[in-house]
Design a protein around this motif. Structure first.
Motif, PDB file in Angstrom:
ATOM      1  N   GLY A   1      24.348   9.344  -3.072  1.00 55.05           N
ATOM      2  CA  GLY A   1      23.277   9.282  -2.078  1.00 55.05           C
ATOM      3  C   GLY A   1      23.799   9.027  -0.698  1.00 55.05           C
ATOM      4  N   GLY A   2      23.749  10.069   0.164  1.00 55.23           N
ATOM      5  CA  GLY A   2      24.222   9.902   1.521  1.00 55.23           C
ATOM      6  C   GLY A   2      23.351   8.974   2.325  1.00 55.23           C
ATOM      7  N   ALA A   3      22.048   8.917   1.995  1.00 58.12           N
ATOM      8  CA  ALA A   3      21.148   8.049   2.744  1.00 58.12           C
ATOM      9  C   ALA A   3      21.533   6.587   2.577  1.00 58.12           C
ATOM     10  N   GLY A   4      21.867   6.203   1.336  1.00 56.61           N
ATOM     11  CA  GLY A   4      22.261   4.826   1.090  1.00 56.61           C
ATOM     12  C   GLY A   4      23.535   4.460   1.811  1.00 56.61           C
ATOM     13  N   ARG A   5      24.487   5.383   1.825  1.00 58.07           N
ATOM     14  CA  ARG A   5      25.743   5.120   2.535  1.00 58.07           C
ATOM     15  C   ARG A   5      25.502   5.048   4.043  1.00 58.07           C
ATOM     16  N   GLY A   6      24.684   5.955   4.540  1.00 59.83           N
ATOM     17  CA  GLY A   6      24.359   5.906   5.966  1.00 59.83           C
ATOM     18  C   GLY A   6      23.630   4.630   6.333  1.00 59.83           C
ATOM     19  N   GLY A   7      22.709   4.198   5.464  1.00 61.39           N
ATOM     20  CA  GLY A   7      22.002   2.949   5.708  1.00 61.39           C
ATOM     21  C   GLY A   7      22.935   1.759   5.697  1.00 61.39           C
ATOM     22  N   THR A   8      23.918   1.785   4.803  1.00 61.81           N
ATOM     23  CA  THR A   8      24.903   0.704   4.742  1.00 61.81           C
ATOM     24  C   THR A   8      25.698   0.619   6.039  1.00 61.81           C
ATOM     25  N   LEU A   9      26.143   1.769   6.549  1.00 69.41           N
ATOM     26  CA  LEU A   9      26.890   1.773   7.814  1.00 69.41           C
ATOM     27  C   LEU A   9      26.028   1.261   8.964  1.00 69.41           C
ATOM     28  N   LEU A  10      24.756   1.626   8.977  1.00 66.83           N
ATOM     29  CA  LEU A  10      23.865   1.156  10.036  1.00 66.83           C
ATOM     30  C   LEU A  10      23.678  -0.353   9.970  1.00 66.83           C
ATOM     31  N   ILE A  11      23.564  -0.888   8.759  1.00 66.34           N
ATOM     32  CA  ILE A  11      23.407  -2.338   8.605  1.00 66.34           C
ATOM     33  C   ILE A  11      24.659  -3.062   9.105  1.00 66.34           C
ATOM     34  N   LEU A  12      25.832  -2.548   8.753  1.00 66.34           N
ATOM     35  CA  LEU A  12      27.077  -3.178   9.183  1.00 66.34           C
ATOM     36  C   LEU A  12      27.224  -3.124  10.698  1.00 66.34           C
ATOM     37  N   LEU A  13      26.888  -1.980  11.290  1.00 68.65           N
ATOM     38  CA  LEU A  13      26.952  -1.883  12.750  1.00 68.65           C
ATOM     39  C   LEU A  13      25.877  -2.746  13.402  1.00 68.65           C
ATOM     40  N   GLY A  14      24.725  -2.865  12.742  1.00 73.70           N
ATOM     41  CA  GLY A  14      23.679  -3.740  13.263  1.00 73.70           C
ATOM     42  C   GLY A  14      24.103  -5.192  13.264  1.00 73.70           C
ATOM     43  N   ALA A  15      24.755  -5.631  12.182  1.00 77.93           N
ATOM     44  CA  ALA A  15      25.249  -7.007  12.121  1.00 77.93           C
ATOM     45  C   ALA A  15      26.286  -7.264  13.199  1.00 77.93           C
ATOM     46  N   LEU A  16      27.050  -6.235  13.538  1.00 74.72           N
ATOM     47  CA  LEU A  16      28.087  -6.351  14.560  1.00 74.72           C
ATOM     48  C   LEU A  16      27.495  -6.466  15.965  1.00 74.72           C
ATOM     49  N   THR A  17      26.409  -5.732  16.230  1.00 74.05           N
ATOM     50  CA  THR A  17      25.957  -5.548  17.613  1.00 74.05           C
ATOM     51  C   THR A  17      24.615  -6.182  17.941  1.00 74.05           C
ATOM     52  N   PHE A  18      23.892  -6.765  16.959  1.00 72.31           N
ATOM     53  CA  PHE A  18      22.530  -7.195  17.261  1.00 72.31           C
ATOM     54  C   PHE A  18      22.487  -8.326  18.292  1.00 72.31           C
ATOM     55  N   ASN A  19      23.498  -9.192  18.322  1.00 71.24           N
ATOM     56  CA  ASN A  19      23.518 -10.244  19.335  1.00 71.24           C
ATOM     57  C   ASN A  19      23.656  -9.664  20.733  1.00 71.24           C
ATOM     58  N   ALA A  20      24.472  -8.627  20.868  1.00 75.44           N
ATOM     59  CA  ALA A  20      24.606  -7.977  22.169  1.00 75.44           C
ATOM     60  C   ALA A  20      23.297  -7.319  22.574  1.00 75.44           C
ATOM     61  N   ALA A  21      22.600  -6.704  21.617  1.00 82.20           N
ATOM     62  CA  ALA A  21      21.316  -6.073  21.913  1.00 82.20           C
ATOM     63  C   ALA A  21      20.286  -7.118  22.349  1.00 82.20           C
ATOM     64  N   LEU A  22      20.262  -8.256  21.675  1.00 81.39           N
ATOM     65  CA  LEU A  22      19.327  -9.321  22.051  1.00 81.39           C
ATOM     66  C   LEU A  22      19.699  -9.932  23.406  1.00 81.39           C
ATOM     67  N   CYS A  23      20.987 -10.028  23.671  1.00 81.24           N
ATOM     68  CA  CYS A  23      21.432 -10.529  24.978  1.00 81.24           C
ATOM     69  C   CYS A  23      20.990  -9.592  26.089  1.00 81.24           C
ATOM     70  N   LEU A  24      21.119  -8.295  25.861  1.00 81.59           N
ATOM     71  CA  LEU A  24      20.654  -7.301  26.836  1.00 81.59           C
ATOM     72  C   LEU A  24      19.158  -7.443  27.061  1.00 81.59           C
ATOM     73  N   ALA A  25      18.396  -7.569  25.968  1.00 85.28           N
ATOM     74  CA  ALA A  25      16.943  -7.718  26.090  1.00 85.28           C
ATOM     75  C   ALA A  25      16.585  -8.989  26.857  1.00 85.28           C
ATOM     76  N   ASN A  26      17.289 -10.079  26.579  1.00 82.90           N
ATOM     77  CA  ASN A  26      16.999 -11.346  27.257  1.00 82.90           C
ATOM     78  C   ASN A  26      17.347 -11.287  28.737  1.00 82.90           C
ATOM     79  N   THR A  27      18.382 -10.532  29.076  1.00 79.79           N
ATOM     80  CA  THR A  27      18.830 -10.461  30.468  1.00 79.79           C
ATOM     81  C   THR A  27      17.922  -9.589  31.320  1.00 79.79           C
ATOM     82  N   VAL A  28      17.458  -8.475  30.774  1.00 76.52           N
ATOM     83  CA  VAL A  28      16.744  -7.504  31.613  1.00 76.52           C
ATOM     84  C   VAL A  28      15.276  -7.323  31.249  1.00 76.52           C
TER      85      VAL A  28
END
Length: 416
Positions: A6-33
């Motif tokens: 299932g490519g969808a499951g693998r793609g979802g897994t990669l998105l979750i891992l990248l989300g865990a990596l970057t969500f603090n930066a995304a929230l920091c951007l939202a808080n700043t601007v």
């Protein structure tokens, strides 16, 4: 165990891992601007990521359910025995369980390879943006303001003001007050990238190095190793250098040691620090290896008997010592149980044991100076790698990239 299709499951897994990596930066951007971010919002984002990972990780295999049931029962017992509802303790140890189970779900180191490469490229891109355009970076990512919005103590050192207004928007360790250790000509700024603080960036670099070191057949191995090295250099992460040096030995030499030796290692270190703390007459400590060891010894010996068993209602600041923090959160019994699970959990190939020895080195050393081993920013990828490696059959880990002509199906080769 076979990896589900299932490519969808693998793609979802990669998105979750990248989300865990970057969500603090995304929230920091939202808080700043844009909008004000609260600590509840940050915790909510983490919960969403963990639940999404669990949804992909859990299957018919009863083992993850059993581990989760035992852990949650133990956490509930601790909360019942102390007059404090501390969900952070449960969250800290739910991260390795969840992302390890997600890695075992796929049991495909090549998926972890892709996650490592994608994560490394994202971290390098943001890191270079910060390093070369700090004024623009802090205009959109005011890190100090973000941590204040979360309810944390102001993470800015007054000494940073002498380096300009941009420095005052960084995390307290974003400026090296003394001489830079790695490539001094780069100046005092320590890059944080998407992690918002340089310690995690250095830890991330060490994780990429250890993974590529134990994956001789992976695609783009040298690039991933170079991305790890770049993260360590940009963050001026001395700890990352130490882990790379120690991990190189333990991945190949330490992997020959019996498992019991690895199980006993952190408890031997705990005993040594306790003796050091009770016998040392030193008062002042400096921000070097010796000073951090002294500080960990002081924090450990300051714990009450209840805190050692995870029963103290007090929550002092222990983030500078992962050993003291772990005891205070889940107690000696919980720490021993988790470490035993980590050490004695079976793997399906020799390469996985080598990588686990490298991870054990990383964890035991990191707990001396920080509780960041529990951070989802770096922990999600690390535990996913470990699960992927442990679950892969030996043939998968030994696979090397074959030349293009060797991958052509036999039926496609014209007869001569």
């Amino acid at each position: 165990m076979t990896a589900p299709a299932g490519g969808a499951g693998r793609g979802g897994t990669l998105l979750i891992l990248l989300g865990a990596l970057t969500f603090n930066a995304a929230l920091c951007l939202a808080n700043t601007v844009a909008v004000h971010v609260t600590d509840s919002g940050v915790m909510g984002a983490e919960v969403v990521l963990i639940l999404a990972a669990l949804a992909l990780a859990l299957r018919r295999d009863p083992a993850p359910y059993l581990v989760l049931a035992v852990f949650l029962s133990y956490a509930a017992l601790l909360m019942a025995l102390r007059p404090l509802l501390d969900l952070k303790a449960a969250r800290d140890f739910l991260i390795p369980i969840t992302f390890y189970a997600l890695g075992r779900r796929w049991s495909d180191p090549r998926l972890a390879d892709r996650a490592a490469l994608a994560s490394g490229l994202v971290v390098l891109a943001f890191g270079l943006f910060e390093a070369t355009a700090l004024d623009t970076y802090t205009r959109f990512f005011n890190i100090a303001q973000y941590y204040v919005a979360r309810g944390s103590a102001v993470p800015v050192d007054a000494a940073q003001s002498e380096f300009g207004t941009q420095a005052s928007a960084l995390f307290t360790s974003g400026i090296r007050p003394d001489a830079r250790t790695i490539l001094p000509f780069l100046g005092p700024h320590r890059t944080s990238s998407v992690f918002l603080e340089p310690v995690s960036m250095g830890n991330f670099g060490a994780i990429l190095y250890l993974w590529s070191l134990c994956r001789p057949g992976m695609a783009h191995r040298r690039l991933v190793m170079a991305l790890g090295a770049a993260a360590i250099v940009l963050a001026d992460a001395r700890f990352g250098l130490y882990v790379c040096a120690a991990g190189t030995g333990t991945c190949f030499i330490g992997s020959r040691l019996p498992r019991f030796v690895w199980f006993a290692l952190p408890f031997a270190m705990l005993a040594g620090f306790a003796v050091y703390g009770f016998t040392s007459t030193a008062v002042d400590w400096s921000n070097d290896i010796g000073g951090r060891m002294l500080w960990t010894a002081r924090l450990l010996t300051s714990l009450s008997d209840g805190a050692v068993w995870g029963l103290s209602p007090d929550k002092p600041f222990l983030s500078d010592s992962g050993y003291a923090y772990s005891l205070n959160q889940i107690g000696l019994v919980g720490v021993a149980g988790f470490w035993a699970l980590f050490v004695f959990l079976p793997e399906r190939n020799p390469a996985a044991w080598r990588f686990r020895c490298g991870v054990a080195t990383y964890v035991c050393l990191l707990l001396v100076i920080s509780d960041s081993v529990y951070s989802i920013k770096t922990g999600a990828l690390l535990w996913f790698m470990l699960g992927s490696s442990d679950g892969a059959p030996a043939a998968a880990t030994a696979e090397r990239r074959r030349p293009a002509h060797a991958r052509i199906p036999a039926a496609a080769v014209p007869a001569t």
